[in-house]
Enzyme design. Structure first.
Site: not given
Lengths: 345, 388
Positions: B186, B189, B191, B208, B213, B314
């Site tokens: 996640a 954050g 999304k 995560d 993070r 990505c």
């Protein structure tokens, strides 16, 4: 023989506007150039370069006034003469009118015909304010730099502004090109001939442009001169090159001068219009290039701002991520300071 | 002869400056490079991408390359829990919500179909999207930047800036009323925040691996969502290794979002910090596809039968996209007997084709590719439905 004919022609034109009260002995047809009595008319028979100072004296002595008649006698058409007269009359300060005739005569001595002279003055009214002595000196300087007959006239008629630039600036630009950029004298003459606007450019900008093309694009002096690099603005060159580089179509040569791909020639990049460049060389759509130009302009503005603020910091500011030191080999081929490559490719 | 050569070598090795005077036959190279020249990670990344993507993407690669190396474009995800005048200002500058634009496009298209169709039976949109999400973007070719969001009187920010293409996985996930959702990777954050904006989530589990993070994720959620909606019965934030989720919880969630760690192409080309192409992380980078397949498999195991899993990355690399999905599907079948169906995201791509550029002819999933006029992405998404 030819010069004598020219001299006679000019003399005839000059003499026409001398007030009728003065009488000049008509002896010049029989006089020889070598042993002459020191009379005004015979002095006028001397070499062309001596003509101007003697004409000056002649004019001063007779305080000739600018008039339509005098302009017509010089060879201008009625329309041209009227235009010239108008623009001179509109000029501020009474000095313009006095010197205009001598300025015009210098231009004629250069070998330009009246139509060209008229166009020139139209393009560049600042020429009216240049003293004829200065004008002659500048023309001589250009001759010494290698602009011979033919190219000199062409350059002056296409870019008359070059004659309004003081000799010192021309000298500094030429010195810069020869010593720092290592162009040969012939190449410098060619640059002056093809892109005379270079004399008006800021030396820092000129240096940056040269270094960019030499190091970042890996183009040598001969090619730079051949494709008239100095006609184009730095931003134009940078934008087109960066577009190709980021697309992967242009690579900076390594220290041995090699690249993995064949780079497009500088001529093919600069000397084409934007549409052809975008479609053929870069193989992109016009929309992409438009957006890219805007993005790049913003990037440069921010870099300038960043560099300006970095200079104001002390030495312990380490965040100069923009620059990487150059190889030593490149220093051998360059006169002085090397150009720093940017980190982002 | 040998003696002569020895002496000449001795003389030559001492008189290095006379390199130019010695003939080529007798020159000696004294120093040989022991290592490769040091190159920054961004340059390594660029070389790697040039090698792989020019083959994979062909003629599309130059346009993508220039877009990746230029400034990216952001979108502003609107925060429903905050009320601010910022939104009106943005709209005055010319921003539009690309999601409602896309939906509008779909409506006109289906109306036209209705009109043409002789039968009265209307063709429903085969793909449902998560509701209530709104994201403003500047028009195509406009490079204006968003100003940072300002907090309202309750301290909540009015919009969250992120890559507009990152919203597509959350839209495609199709979160409906009272669904339980798992976000397997996640952080940071974005999304997770989008999922909460749907206001349809009964319970969100955000996980995560990295603790730092995860704390950033907590901070983000606290800046945007009122405390009442962040209670333990609605939100759980954990820091487990996602690959072992299959052993912790099986068949528990209606929707699972698996946004795996990848080579993050854009970040790798622009930033040297924390770059996965740095020399110390070569092993990590090489084992990414393996890790991604394990995470996707864990996500599949955590889904209820009949639920949906959405895989997104990505990166442009087919190695980390289609190949991973195929491997995970195969493993799920072989090791656990789970049947999966690939749900086509083609309608989604058609809906948003005005805003994003999608890669053509992808046989599995959809991919947003960067383009100078629409510099979003790269984002890959693939939707799977668990049948058994």
């Amino acid at each position: 023989m030819g010069t004598r004919v020219v001299v006679l022609q000019v003399l005839r034109q000059k003499l026409n506007y001398v007030p009728n009260s003065t009488s000049i002995p008509v002896q010049f047809k029989t006089c020889k150039a070598s042993n002459l009595p020191s009379s005004l008319s015979c002095r006028l028979l001397c070499s062309v370069s001596n003509l101007t100072p003697s004409l000056l004296q002649h004019n001063k002595r007779n305080s000739a006034e600018l008039s339509l008649r005098s302009l017509l006698d010089m060879g201008f058409t009625e329309y041209q003469a009227e235009q010239l007269y108008d623009s001179v009359s509109r000029m501020k300060g009474g000095n313009a009118a006095k010197h205009v005739l001598s300025t015009l005569s210098v231009l004629f001595v250069l070998g330009l015909n009246p139509t060209t002279v008229h166009k020139l003055l139209d393009k560049c009214p600042e020429l009216y304010t240049v003293k004829d002595v200065q004008l002659q000196q500048r023309i001589t300087q250009l001759r010494h730099l290698g602009l011979v007959e033919g190219s000199l006239q062409r350059t002056v008629s296409h870019y008359p502004k070059i004659l309004t630039v003081p000799m010192k600036s021309v000298k500094s630009v030429v010195q810069f090109l020869r010593e720092k950029c290592l162009f040969t004298t012939q190449q410098v003459a060619e640059i002056l001939r093809d892109s005379p606007a270079v004399v008006l450019e800021d030396l820092d900008q000129l240096e940056y442009k040269f270094q960019y093309v030499y190091f970042r694009m890996g183009v040598k002096q001969a090619e730079m001169v051949k494709c008239r690099l100095f006609r184009f603005s730095l931003d134009n060159v940078r934008c087109r090159h960066t577009f190709l580089e980021r697309r992967g179509l242009y690579q900076t040569p390594d220290k041995k001068g090699q690249t993995t791909i064949i780079n497009p020639k500088l001529d093919g990049i600069l000397n084409v219009d934007e549409g052809t460049f975008t479609a053929d060389v870069a193989q992109a759509s016009p929309e992409e290039y438009d957006v890219f130009q805007k993005l790049l302009a913003r990037e440069w503005k921010e870099e300038e701002f960043e560099h300006g603020s970095i200079e104001s910091y002390s030495e312990d500011d380490e965040k100069e991520e923009e620059e990487e030191e150059d190889n030593e080999e490149e220093e051998e081929t360059r006169g002085k300071s090397g150009y720093n490559k940017k980190k982002k490719k | 002869m040998g003696l002569f050569l020895d002496t000449s070598r001795v003389i030559l090795s001492r008189v290095k400056d006379l390199r130019a005077l010695t003939s080529k036959r007798h020159r000696v190279k004294g120093k040989w490079a022991a290592t490769h020249p040091k190159q920054p990670p961004t340059r390594m990344a660029l070389q790697h991408f040039d090698a792989t993507y020019s083959a994979q993407l062909g003629a599309l690669w130059p346009s993508i390359r220039v877009a990746l190396l230029s400034e990216r474009k952001y979108g502003a995800l609107l925060n429903h829990f905050s009320h601010n005048l910022d939104v009106e200002e943005l709209q005055a500058q010319g921003c539009k919500d690309f999601i409602s634009n896309g939906e509008g496009k779909l409506h006109t298209a289906s109306k036209r179909k209705l009109h043409d169709n002789l039968l009265l039976r209307s063709a429903p949109s085969p793909l449902r999207l998560s509701p209530n999400i709104r994201c403003l973007v500047f028009p195509r070719g406009d490079i204006t930047r968003f100003r940072p969001a300002r907090p309202d009187k309750f301290g909540l920010l009015s919009y969250y800036l992120l890559d507009a293409a990152s919203i597509l996985p959350c839209l495609a996930l199709d979160v409906q009323e009272s669904h339980t959702v798992l976000d397997l990777c996640a952080a940071p954050g974005g999304k997770a925040l989008v999922l909460l904006q749907t206001q349809s989530v009964r319970f969100l589990c955000a996980n995560d691996l990295s603790v730092s993070r995860t704390s950033r994720l907590k901070r983000v959620l606290q800046s945007y969502v009122p405390k009442a909606l962040l209670t333990d019965d609605k939100l759980r934030i954990t820091s487990f290794d996602g690959t072992i989720w299959g052993e912790i919880e099986r068949n528990a969630f209606d929707r699972v979002l698996v946004d795996v760690p990848c080579t993050t192409d854009r970040h790798s080309l622009m930033e040297d910090d924390n770059n996965i192409f740095s020399r110390s992380r070569v092993g990590e980078r090489r084992s990414l596809p393996q890790l991604q397949a394990e995470l996707l498999l864990a996500g599949i195991l955590a889904t209820c039968p009949g639920g949906d899993v959405l895989y997104s990355t990505c990166t442009l690399s087919a190695n980390q996209n289609q190949a991973v999905v195929q491997q995970a599907v195969q493993l799920a079948e072989e090791q656990h007997g789970i049947q999966l169906q690939v749900i086509s995201l083609c309608p989604l791509a058609q809906m948003f084709s005005n805003t994003f550029h999608f890669a053509p002819n992808l046989h599995l999933g959809e991919m947003v590719i960067p383009h100078l006029a629409a510099n979003f992405g790269p984002i890959y998404l693939c939707k799977l439905r668990r049948l058994t």
